[in-house]
Design a protein around this motif. Structure first.
Motif, PDB file in Angstrom:
ATOM      1  N   GLU A 177     -44.238  74.105  48.177  1.00 34.67           N
ATOM      2  CA  GLU A 177     -44.150  73.157  49.310  1.00 34.67           C
ATOM      3  C   GLU A 177     -44.308  71.708  48.794  1.00 34.67           C
ATOM      4  OE1 GLU A 177     -48.126  73.949  51.422  1.00 34.67           O
ATOM      5  OE2 GLU A 177     -47.214  75.677  52.227  1.00 34.67           O
ATOM      6  N   ALA A 178     -44.719  71.282  47.494  1.00 31.88           N
ATOM      7  CA  ALA A 178     -44.815  70.050  46.867  1.00 31.88           C
ATOM      8  C   ALA A 178     -43.559  69.800  46.585  1.00 31.88           C
ATOM      9  CB  ALA A 178     -45.803  69.858  45.881  1.00 31.88           C
ATOM     10  N   GLN A 179     -42.867  70.743  45.977  1.00 33.71           N
ATOM     11  CA  GLN A 179     -41.475  70.365  45.525  1.00 33.71           C
ATOM     12  C   GLN A 179     -40.550  70.219  46.605  1.00 33.71           C
ATOM     13  OE1 GLN A 179     -40.679  73.994  43.231  1.00 33.71           O
ATOM     14  NE2 GLN A 179     -41.753  73.386  41.343  1.00 33.71           N
ATOM     15  N   LEU A 180     -40.700  70.941  47.642  1.00 35.78           N
ATOM     16  CA  LEU A 180     -39.848  70.911  48.901  1.00 35.78           C
ATOM     17  C   LEU A 180     -40.171  69.182  49.356  1.00 35.78           C
ATOM     18  CD1 LEU A 180     -37.889  71.904  51.055  1.00 35.78           C
ATOM     19  CD2 LEU A 180     -39.726  72.987  52.071  1.00 35.78           C
ATOM     20  N   LEU A 181     -41.310  68.935  49.497  1.00 36.79           N
ATOM     21  CA  LEU A 181     -41.529  67.517  50.272  1.00 36.79           C
ATOM     22  C   LEU A 181     -40.868  66.606  49.372  1.00 36.79           C
ATOM     23  CD1 LEU A 181     -45.410  67.914  51.199  1.00 36.79           C
ATOM     24  CD2 LEU A 181     -43.307  67.659  52.673  1.00 36.79           C
ATOM     25  N   GLU A 182     -41.243  66.648  48.057  1.00 40.47           N
ATOM     26  CA  GLU A 182     -40.372  65.760  46.832  1.00 40.47           C
ATOM     27  C   GLU A 182     -39.058  65.818  47.201  1.00 40.47           C
ATOM     28  OE1 GLU A 182     -40.474  62.875  44.105  1.00 40.47           O
ATOM     29  OE2 GLU A 182     -42.107  63.883  44.983  1.00 40.47           O
ATOM     30  N   LEU A 183     -38.255  66.941  47.224  1.00 41.12           N
ATOM     31  CA  LEU A 183     -36.849  66.850  47.581  1.00 41.12           C
ATOM     32  C   LEU A 183     -36.398  66.275  49.059  1.00 41.12           C
ATOM     33  CD1 LEU A 183     -35.924  70.381  46.607  1.00 41.12           C
ATOM     34  CD2 LEU A 183     -35.286  68.376  45.414  1.00 41.12           C
ATOM     35  N   ILE A 184     -37.190  66.327  49.747  1.00 39.82           N
ATOM     36  CA  ILE A 184     -36.915  65.899  51.127  1.00 39.82           C
ATOM     37  C   ILE A 184     -37.168  64.104  50.968  1.00 39.82           C
ATOM     38  CG2 ILE A 184     -37.883  65.311  53.386  1.00 39.82           C
ATOM     39  CD1 ILE A 184     -38.746  68.340  53.601  1.00 39.82           C
ATOM     40  N   LYS A 185     -38.494  63.774  50.153  1.00 39.62           N
ATOM     41  CA  LYS A 185     -38.396  62.325  50.078  1.00 39.62           C
ATOM     42  C   LYS A 185     -37.120  61.817  49.232  1.00 39.62           C
ATOM     43  CE  LYS A 185     -41.324  59.160  47.667  1.00 39.62           C
ATOM     44  NZ  LYS A 185     -42.667  59.013  46.597  1.00 39.62           N
ATOM     45  N   LYS A 186     -36.665  62.545  48.271  1.00 40.93           N
ATOM     46  CA  LYS A 186     -35.799  61.881  47.572  1.00 40.93           C
ATOM     47  C   LYS A 186     -34.222  61.999  48.223  1.00 40.93           C
ATOM     48  CE  LYS A 186     -37.228  63.176  42.789  1.00 40.93           C
ATOM     49  NZ  LYS A 186     -36.945  64.172  41.660  1.00 40.93           N
ATOM     50  N   GLU A 187     -34.203  62.938  49.124  1.00 43.41           N
ATOM     51  CA  GLU A 187     -33.048  63.029  49.886  1.00 43.41           C
ATOM     52  C   GLU A 187     -32.739  61.838  51.027  1.00 43.41           C
ATOM     53  OE1 GLU A 187     -29.427  64.370  51.524  1.00 43.41           O
ATOM     54  OE2 GLU A 187     -30.243  64.823  49.808  1.00 43.41           O
ATOM     55  N   LYS A 188     -34.303  61.530  51.536  1.00 46.10           N
ATOM     56  CA  LYS A 188     -34.296  60.155  52.319  1.00 46.10           C
ATOM     57  C   LYS A 188     -34.113  58.999  51.599  1.00 46.10           C
ATOM     58  CE  LYS A 188     -37.735  57.990  55.390  1.00 46.10           C
ATOM     59  NZ  LYS A 188     -39.029  57.961  55.856  1.00 46.10           N
ATOM     60  N   GLU A 189     -34.494  58.804  50.358  1.00 46.54           N
ATOM     61  CA  GLU A 189     -34.260  57.753  49.576  1.00 46.54           C
ATOM     62  C   GLU A 189     -32.734  57.515  49.292  1.00 46.54           C
ATOM     63  OE1 GLU A 189     -36.890  58.299  46.019  1.00 46.54           O
ATOM     64  OE2 GLU A 189     -38.651  57.535  47.165  1.00 46.54           O
ATOM     65  N   LEU A 190     -32.017  58.724  49.033  1.00 43.60           N
ATOM     66  CA  LEU A 190     -30.758  58.881  48.739  1.00 43.60           C
ATOM     67  C   LEU A 190     -29.998  58.225  49.837  1.00 43.60           C
ATOM     68  CD1 LEU A 190     -28.390  59.311  46.547  1.00 43.60           C
ATOM     69  CD2 LEU A 190     -28.446  61.656  47.537  1.00 43.60           C
ATOM     70  N   ASN A 191     -30.119  58.632  51.060  1.00 36.17           N
ATOM     71  CA  ASN A 191     -29.675  58.368  52.302  1.00 36.17           C
ATOM     72  C   ASN A 191     -29.794  56.837  52.282  1.00 36.17           C
ATOM     73  OD1 ASN A 191     -28.616  60.909  52.846  1.00 36.17           O
ATOM     74  ND2 ASN A 191     -30.539  61.713  54.063  1.00 36.17           N
ATOM     75  N   GLU A 192     -31.067  56.378  52.448  1.00 35.48           N
ATOM     76  CA  GLU A 192     -31.208  54.812  52.444  1.00 35.48           C
ATOM     77  C   GLU A 192     -30.439  54.007  51.424  1.00 35.48           C
ATOM     78  OE1 GLU A 192     -35.265  54.678  52.137  1.00 35.48           O
ATOM     79  OE2 GLU A 192     -35.959  55.339  54.027  1.00 35.48           O
ATOM     80  N   LEU A 193     -30.284  54.550  50.071  1.00 36.94           N
ATOM     81  CA  LEU A 193     -29.483  53.808  49.340  1.00 36.94           C
ATOM     82  C   LEU A 193     -27.963  54.031  49.676  1.00 36.94           C
ATOM     83  CD1 LEU A 193     -31.222  55.117  45.740  1.00 36.94           C
ATOM     84  CD2 LEU A 193     -31.098  52.763  46.894  1.00 36.94           C
TER      85      LEU A 193
END
Length: 388
Positions: A177-193
């Motif tokens: 679950e923690a890894q999935l949340l981290e991936l979602i966070k990184k995906e969001k940051e990538l989209n923002e970038l």
């Protein structure tokens, strides 16, 4: 306490009861209160003993209680309170000052947490659960601490009722679950970038293209009307300047692409450092477009050094451009070259707007710009390129 010993000896010799309640101070001269408790307990088990003292040392408290004291009162207090407290003891109660009670509870908790769990065939995880239970935690609290799920229920066997607790290790699930949340966070940051990158590229290319287009239209009109070189040169220079901006911008983007893909190639050569810096300054910074000239300051005896001239030139151009861009109306930036036996340093000093303290942590992040840049144009990638 001498009185206690004397009467205790007399009671032993005559087998008589002479005490009902005894009050002792742990710190009086002669026989101490602790010793007095021992004497009393040898002859009168049913005597109520209250220690009255100003000593709140934990070791003394425990010692007096172990010797048989029924109460432990800290001074000061009122006589009326003491008489009332003694009555509580005579009715089967125990008398402790609040401070003493707090110390006892603290010690009990320490002893509970220090209990060692034997093997008993338990796994490491099961021992952790038992240790938390000894601390007084509920199953739900243990589940939160140890990343396990818990359920409780009632079981009836041969007419007896009891509580059955089932604990399931969900560490792996929690990690997923923690890894999935981290991936979602990184995906969001990538989209923002990506969004920031598209907006930045659009802005940085739109402006020079607009200038180039308008300058070309004006040139066409002026040439048709027979204007000479002096009249049209200002517009040709504008086109050249904007093309140079676009070229520098594209070089920065290309450099970032190489950095992120790990394809930066180092090509070291031995160069004259002073000549190299002067060459960079001469191409756009002597003078800068606002008329200011870069100042050069050389410290100690100069010597040649091994560098990648292309990468270092790219770095110095970015830093010098920032020094001029963010110090409009101020004194000219200074490039300082310091030589020592085995190395050299290049510093760029300016009197510009500076960098807010809260922005320094993100200074070399792609597309990040300091909060005080205002309307000054920029891409937010120059310093990242310079860092690498």
């Amino acid at each position: 306490m001498h009185w206690v010993k004397g009467h205790a000896d007399n009671a032993y010799n005559n087998r008589c009861d002479v005490l009902a309640t005894a009050a002792a101070d742990s710190g009086l001269p002669g026989i101490s209160g602790k010793e007095g408790i021992t004497y009393i307990r040898q002859f009168w088990n049913d005597v109520y003993v209250v220690v009255i003292t100003g000593n709140d040392d934990e070791a003394v408290i425990y010692d007096c209680i172990e010797r048989g004291a029924n109460g432990y009162m800290l001074k000061p207090f009122r006589l009326d309170d003491l008489l009332g407290h003694i009555e509580i003891i005579r009715n089967g109660g125990t008398l402790l000052s609040p401070q003493v009670a707090a110390k006892l509870f603290k010690q009990i908790r320490k002893q509970s947490s220090a209990i060692e769990i034997g093997d008993y065939g338990l796994t490491t995880r099961e021992k952790q659960v038992v240790e938390e239970l000894l601390k007084g935690m509920t199953y739900k609290e243990i589940g939160n601490v140890l990343a396990i799920s818990s359920t409780t229920g009632f079981s009836v066997d041969s007419g007896e009722c009891g509580v059955v607790a089932t604990l399931t290790d969900i560490t792996a699930k929690k990690m997923q679950e923690a890894q999935l949340l981290e991936l979602i966070k990184k995906e969001k940051e990538l989209n923002e970038l990506k969004s920031a990158f598209v907006n930045m590229v659009s802005h940085e290319l739109r402006t020079p293209l607009t200038v180039i287009s308008s300058s070309a239209e004006i040139l066409e009109l002026m040439l048709k009307s027979g204007k000479g070189y002096n009249d049209v040169s200002i517009y040709t220079q504008q086109i050249i300047d904007e093309v140079e901006k676009m070229t520098a911008f594209m070089q920065d983007l290309l450099m970032i692409s190489k950095i992120e893909s790990g394809k930066i190639n180092i090509n070291p050569t031995t160069e004259n450092i002073v000549a190299f810096v002067k060459s960079v300054i001469s191409r756009g910074f002597a003078p800068y477009k606002d008329g200011r000239f870069t100042k050069l300051d050389i410290k100690r005896k100069e010597h040649n050094a091994t560098i990648d001239i292309t990468l270092l030139e790219h770095c110095l151009q970015n830093i010098l451009a920032n020094a001029f861009k963010y110090s409009v109306g101020k004194s000219s930036p200074v490039v300082r070259i310091g030589f020592s036996k085995n190395y050299f340093t290049i510093s760029v000093v300016d009197d510009g707007i500076g960098i807010p303290k809260q922005d320094t942590q993100k200074l070399f992040t792609s597309f990040f710009r300091a909060s005080n840049t205002g309307n000054i144009s920029g891409t937010g990638i120059g310093l990242m390129v310079a860092k690498y």
